[in-house]
Design a protein around this motif. Structure first.
Motif, mmCIF file in Angstrom:
data_model
loop_
_atom_site.group_PDB
_atom_site.id
_atom_site.type_symbol
_atom_site.label_atom_id
_atom_site.label_comp_id
_atom_site.label_asym_id
_atom_site.label_seq_id
_atom_site.Cartn_x
_atom_site.Cartn_y
_atom_site.Cartn_z
ATOM 1 N N PRO A 85 120.226 22.625 33.111
ATOM 2 C CA PRO A 85 121.507 21.991 34.080
ATOM 3 C C PRO A 85 122.673 23.271 33.647
ATOM 4 C CG PRO A 85 120.967 20.739 32.184
ATOM 5 C CD PRO A 85 120.102 21.655 32.159
ATOM 6 N N TYR A 138 118.163 22.632 38.574
ATOM 7 C CA TYR A 138 118.011 22.908 37.201
ATOM 8 C C TYR A 138 117.226 24.489 37.476
ATOM 9 C CZ TYR A 138 118.904 18.355 36.663
ATOM 10 O OH TYR A 138 119.684 17.001 36.589
ATOM 11 N N TYR A 198 116.481 15.972 34.182
ATOM 12 C CA TYR A 198 116.449 17.393 33.785
ATOM 13 C C TYR A 198 114.967 17.404 33.320
ATOM 14 C CZ TYR A 198 116.247 21.905 31.321
ATOM 15 O OH TYR A 198 115.838 23.271 30.733
#
Length: 267
Positions: A85, A138, A198
């Motif tokens: 992130p 990501y 994520y």
């Protein structure tokens, strides 16, 4: 006379495959890595070069020119991955990825240009990524570095046209290499608000690499580019769906394309 090729990041993965394939086609190939263990591996002459260290770049280019008196093809392949992130990636890691994936190739280009201008010929191939055509969740920093290199190549290609120096981008999709082991991964924290998404995306990225294309395909693609009289601006090498995704971005409304990416990454 055999053409002289300099390729960065040639000790493993895509770079190794390209270098060794070009040797089989009769090219004189100089490969680089930060700490080469041997001077000659499978026909590839190795030199020490760290794209983030300008002095090593100058020394490696000077060594090739001293021995061969020319560099016909530069392949900027050295690079690394980064995931996480954006909010949780340390600033020093963001700067580091740009030093390697963007400013590094520019250092090597600047080092070879005087010789290519003098010989009034040359080809520079920048290995970018299909990820550089789109912002991927990501993988924002990685997409940004490869996108920046691709756009810079477009501009520099026009600047160097008068000197008969050609530039092109070749953008690979996912290949079965060890790139995942060398990536910077922002830690998957239990307390992170991004933990679930994520984690899913990270697992999917690793799966794509594990089931990626044979890197020999890149060797053949780069050889075809070198032998073209007038290389195109962009080439894409990889699975059909990865290549078609670039086309779709250009024709679909942006929100629909975003929805496709969200569905793909299960977000």
């Amino acid at each position: 006379m055999s053409q002289v090729v300099l390729i960065t990041g040639a000790s493993s993965g895509i770079g190794k495959s390209i270098a060794e394939f070009l040797v089989t086609k009769g090219f004189i190939v100089y490969g680089t890595s930060r700490n080469p263990k041997n001077e000659l591996v499978n026909g590839v002459h190795f030199l020490a070069l760290d794209v983030t260290q300008g002095e090593t770049v100058k020394a490696a280019v000077a060594a090739v020119l001293a021995k061969e008196s020319r560099i016909d093809v530069l392949i900027n392949n050295a690079g690394k991955g980064i995931t996480g992130p954006l909010e949780e990636i340390p600033e020093e890691e963001l700067k580091s990825i740009f030093e390697t994936n963007y400013f590094g190739p520019l250092k090597v280009i600047k080092a070879v240009l005087p010789a290519m201008r003098e010989q009034r010929s040359g080809l520079i191939i920048n290995v970018t990524s299909i990820a550089g055509y789109m912002g991927l969740p990501y993988r924002s920093a990685y997409s940004a570095t490869k996108g920046a290199l691709g756009l810079t190549t477009e501009a520099l290609r026009m600047e160097l046209k008068e000197f008969n120096i050609k530039l092109t981008n070749v953008a690979p999709g996912d290949f079965a290499t060890n790139i995942a082991s060398g990536r910077y991964h922002a830690p998957l924290k239990e307390t992170s608000p991004y933990k679930e998404n994520y984690g899913k995306s990270l697992a999917l990225m690793d799966e794509h690499v594990d089931h990626g294309e044979d890197p020999q395909k890149m060797g053949k693609a780069v050889y075809a580019i070198i032998t073209e009289k007038e290389p195109k601006v962009h080439y894409k090498v990889g699975a059909f769906m990865q290549k078609i995704s670039v086309f779709l971005k250009g024709v679909l409304p942006s929100k629909i394309y975003e929805r496709l990416l969200l569905n793909h990454y299960k977000l």
